[in-house]
Design an enzyme around this catalytic site. Structure first.
Site, PDB file in Angstrom:
ATOM      1  N   ARG A 156       0.829  -1.206   0.000  1.00  0.00           N
ATOM      2  CA  ARG A 156       0.000   0.000   0.000  1.00  0.00           C
ATOM      3  C   ARG A 156       0.866   1.259   0.000  1.00  0.00           C
ATOM      4  O   ARG A 156       1.791   1.372   0.797  1.00  0.00           O
ATOM      5  CB  ARG A 156      -0.923   0.031   1.216  1.00  0.00           C
ATOM      6  CG  ARG A 156      -1.690   1.338   1.230  1.00  0.00           C
ATOM      7  CD  ARG A 156      -2.814   1.376   2.157  1.00  0.00           C
ATOM      8  NE  ARG A 156      -3.448   2.689   2.114  1.00  0.00           N
ATOM      9  CZ  ARG A 156      -4.502   2.988   2.848  1.00  0.00           C
ATOM     10  NH1 ARG A 156      -5.019   2.090   3.668  1.00  0.00           N
ATOM     11  NH2 ARG A 156      -5.056   4.176   2.776  1.00  0.00           N
ATOM     12  N   ARG A 169      -5.587   2.201  -3.815  1.00  0.00           N
ATOM     13  CA  ARG A 169      -4.698   1.444  -2.942  1.00  0.00           C
ATOM     14  C   ARG A 169      -4.792  -0.034  -3.295  1.00  0.00           C
ATOM     15  O   ARG A 169      -5.845  -0.523  -3.720  1.00  0.00           O
ATOM     16  CB  ARG A 169      -5.036   1.665  -1.472  1.00  0.00           C
ATOM     17  CG  ARG A 169      -6.376   1.151  -0.987  1.00  0.00           C
ATOM     18  CD  ARG A 169      -7.527   2.059  -1.271  1.00  0.00           C
ATOM     19  NE  ARG A 169      -7.305   3.423  -0.856  1.00  0.00           N
ATOM     20  CZ  ARG A 169      -7.572   3.897   0.366  1.00  0.00           C
ATOM     21  NH1 ARG A 169      -8.037   3.098   1.273  1.00  0.00           N
ATOM     22  NH2 ARG A 169      -7.363   5.169   0.636  1.00  0.00           N
ATOM     23  N   ASP A 185      -6.675  -1.979   1.758  1.00  0.00           N
ATOM     24  CA  ASP A 185      -7.020  -1.103   2.876  1.00  0.00           C
ATOM     25  C   ASP A 185      -7.766  -1.959   3.904  1.00  0.00           C
ATOM     26  O   ASP A 185      -8.703  -2.661   3.543  1.00  0.00           O
ATOM     27  CB  ASP A 185      -7.917   0.033   2.366  1.00  0.00           C
ATOM     28  CG  ASP A 185      -8.373   0.954   3.483  1.00  0.00           C
ATOM     29  OD1 ASP A 185      -7.582   1.195   4.420  1.00  0.00           O
ATOM     30  OD2 ASP A 185      -9.518   1.429   3.447  1.00  0.00           O
ATOM     31  N   ASP A 201      -9.621  -1.522   7.516  1.00  0.00           N
ATOM     32  CA  ASP A 201     -10.101  -0.590   8.533  1.00  0.00           C
ATOM     33  C   ASP A 201     -10.839  -1.356   9.628  1.00  0.00           C
ATOM     34  O   ASP A 201     -11.566  -2.321   9.340  1.00  0.00           O
ATOM     35  CB  ASP A 201     -11.078   0.426   7.929  1.00  0.00           C
ATOM     36  CG  ASP A 201     -10.371   1.456   7.058  1.00  0.00           C
ATOM     37  OD1 ASP A 201      -9.143   1.634   7.221  1.00  0.00           O
ATOM     38  OD2 ASP A 201     -11.029   2.075   6.206  1.00  0.00           O
TER      39      ASP A 201
HETATM   40  N1  LIG Z   1     -11.176   2.527  12.806  1.00  0.00           N
HETATM   41  C1  LIG Z   1     -10.025   2.787  12.134  1.00  0.00           C
HETATM   42  N2  LIG Z   1      -9.510   1.892  11.278  1.00  0.00           N
HETATM   43  C2  LIG Z   1      -8.362   2.150  10.615  1.00  0.00           C
HETATM   44  N3  LIG Z   1      -7.622   3.294  10.743  1.00  0.00           N
HETATM   45  C3  LIG Z   1      -8.113   4.206  11.603  1.00  0.00           C
HETATM   46  C4  LIG Z   1      -9.317   4.003  12.326  1.00  0.00           C
HETATM   47  N4  LIG Z   1      -9.544   5.089  13.105  1.00  0.00           N
HETATM   48  C5  LIG Z   1      -8.538   5.937  12.867  1.00  0.00           C
HETATM   49  N5  LIG Z   1      -7.658   5.417  11.978  1.00  0.00           N
HETATM   50  C6  LIG Z   1      -6.462   6.132  11.520  1.00  0.00           C
HETATM   51  O1  LIG Z   1      -6.704   6.571  10.182  1.00  0.00           O
HETATM   52  C7  LIG Z   1      -5.411   6.790   9.589  1.00  0.00           C
HETATM   53  C8  LIG Z   1      -5.562   6.856   8.090  1.00  0.00           C
HETATM   54  O2  LIG Z   1      -6.008   5.576   7.670  1.00  0.00           O
HETATM   55  P1  LIG Z   1      -6.160   5.321   6.095  1.00  0.00           P
HETATM   56  O3  LIG Z   1      -5.102   6.053   5.363  1.00  0.00           O
HETATM   57  O4  LIG Z   1      -6.301   3.842   5.906  1.00  0.00           O
HETATM   58  O5  LIG Z   1      -7.544   6.056   5.808  1.00  0.00           O
HETATM   59  P2  LIG Z   1      -8.511   5.571   4.636  1.00  0.00           P
HETATM   60  O6  LIG Z   1      -8.898   4.137   4.923  1.00  0.00           O
HETATM   61  O7  LIG Z   1      -7.915   5.888   3.327  1.00  0.00           O
HETATM   62  O8  LIG Z   1      -9.754   6.528   4.847  1.00  0.00           O
HETATM   63  P3  LIG Z   1     -11.001   6.195   5.792  1.00  0.00           P
HETATM   64  O9  LIG Z   1     -10.464   6.217   7.188  1.00  0.00           O
HETATM   65  O10 LIG Z   1     -11.981   7.290   5.484  1.00  0.00           O
HETATM   66  O11 LIG Z   1     -11.521   4.823   5.382  1.00  0.00           O
HETATM   67  C9  LIG Z   1      -4.593   5.598  10.090  1.00  0.00           C
HETATM   68  O12 LIG Z   1      -3.225   5.930  10.160  1.00  0.00           O
HETATM   69  C10 LIG Z   1      -5.187   5.311  11.472  1.00  0.00           C
HETATM   70  O13 LIG Z   1      -4.302   5.747  12.501  1.00  0.00           O
HETATM   71  N1  LIG Z   2     -16.048   2.138  -3.079  1.00  0.00           N
HETATM   72  C1  LIG Z   2     -15.104   2.496  -2.196  1.00  0.00           C
HETATM   73  N2  LIG Z   2     -14.772   3.789  -2.067  1.00  0.00           N
HETATM   74  C2  LIG Z   2     -13.811   4.137  -1.164  1.00  0.00           C
HETATM   75  C3  LIG Z   2     -13.164   3.161  -0.372  1.00  0.00           C
HETATM   76  C4  LIG Z   2     -13.524   1.795  -0.547  1.00  0.00           C
HETATM   77  O1  LIG Z   2     -12.996   0.880   0.118  1.00  0.00           O
HETATM   78  N3  LIG Z   2     -14.488   1.514  -1.457  1.00  0.00           N
HETATM   79  N4  LIG Z   2     -12.229   3.527   0.560  1.00  0.00           N
HETATM   80  C5  LIG Z   2     -11.941   4.818   0.737  1.00  0.00           C
HETATM   81  C6  LIG Z   2     -10.975   5.198   1.795  1.00  0.00           C
HETATM   82  O2  LIG Z   2     -10.873   4.230   2.789  1.00  0.00           O
HETATM   83  C7  LIG Z   2     -12.535   5.884  -0.059  1.00  0.00           C
HETATM   84  N5  LIG Z   2     -13.497   5.437  -1.016  1.00  0.00           N
END
Ligand SMILES: Nc1ncnc2c1ncn2[C@@H]1O[C@H](COP(=O)(O)OP(=O)(O)OP(=O)(O)O)[C@@H](O)[C@H]1O
Ligand SMILES: Nc1nc2c(c(=O)[nH]1)N=C(CO)CN2
Length: 175
Positions: A84, A93, A96, A98
């Site tokens: 990533r 990416r 990912d 989360d």
């Molecule tokens: N529930 C969570 N899961 C994963 N990362 C988290 C969470 N809460 C906060 N973070 C923080 O978010 C930061 C950015 O994560 P990342 O770059 O994966 O965001 P993203 O997945 O692109 O966007 P989003 O968070 O909107 O899905 C991580 O470094 C982490 O510390």
């Molecule tokens: N459809 C879709 N859109 C996104 C996604 C994802 O996993 N699926 N993740 C994002 C940032 O975590 C931003 N936008």
């Protein structure tokens, strides 16, 4: 291992389904993590940053001995292993991972917010999550997540890509 956590997995670069399967394998190989359930794979229109390829998304349920913070570090290590790169916020990416929910806890630290702060506005999260737990409630409320999904416009952007076959961690691995 006494903790349950739902994780969202997404990929929109390269061999998306292989990246997702690899991430599930790498998680399940860890002694303190047991992948209990895997949703089907869904093809989903990008939200937030629109100028990027379609995603594949899934949600998994894990049973873990890790704290939420340790689980986040494990997820970030797997993201690194699977190449990533963080160039554009919400941009393309390879993988990912989360954390959506961790037990029924509300967590707010520098690096971690649980429930995931944007999960309630994301059909690409709620559709696979409700597939594996149709009656799930928003933690510490009497709000079924299904009620929240019904109100989202971007449900149409979530299409079944590969139906899981059966239960457990490896339902996506059959050819
Ligand atoms: N529930 C969570 N899961 C994963 N990362 C988290 C969470 N809460 C906060 N973070 C923080 O978010 C930061 C950015 O994560 P990342 O770059 O994966 O965001 P993203 O997945 O692109 O966007 P989003 O968070 O909107 O899905 C991580 O470094 C982490 O510390
Ligand atoms: N459809 C879709 N859109 C996104 C996604 C994802 O996993 N699926 N993740 C994002 C940032 O975590 C931003 N936008």
């Amino acid at each position: 291992m006494g903790n349950y956590s739902y994780l969202s997995i997404g990929s929109n670069i390269g061999d998306r389904s292989t990246y997702i399967k690899e991430a599930i394998l790498l998680l399940d190989e860890i002694k303190e993590v047991n992948v209990v359930q895997t949703s089907s794979l869904y093809e989903t229109a990008p939200v937030g940053y629109l100028d990027q390829p379609q995603f594949l998304n899934a949600v998994i349920l894990v049973n873990t001995g890790f704290s939420a913070d340790e689980l986040l570090s494990v997820c970030q290590e797997i993201e690194r292993k699977l190449g990533r790169k963080r160039n554009i916020h919400w941009g393309p990416r390879t993988i990912d991972l989360d954390i959506l929910l961790y037990n029924h806890e509300n967590i707010e630290t520098e690096r971690l917010s649980v429930p995931h702060p944007r999960m309630m506005e994301r059909a690409f999260v709620l559709v696979p999550l409700l597939e594996i737990n149709p009656t799930i409630m928003l933690p510490n409320t009497d709000t079924p997540l299904n009620n929240i999904l019904e109100k989202l416009e971007d449900k149409e952007g979530v299409q079944l890509w590969k139906q899981k076959s059966g239960e457990g961690a490896y339902v996506l691995f059959e050819s």
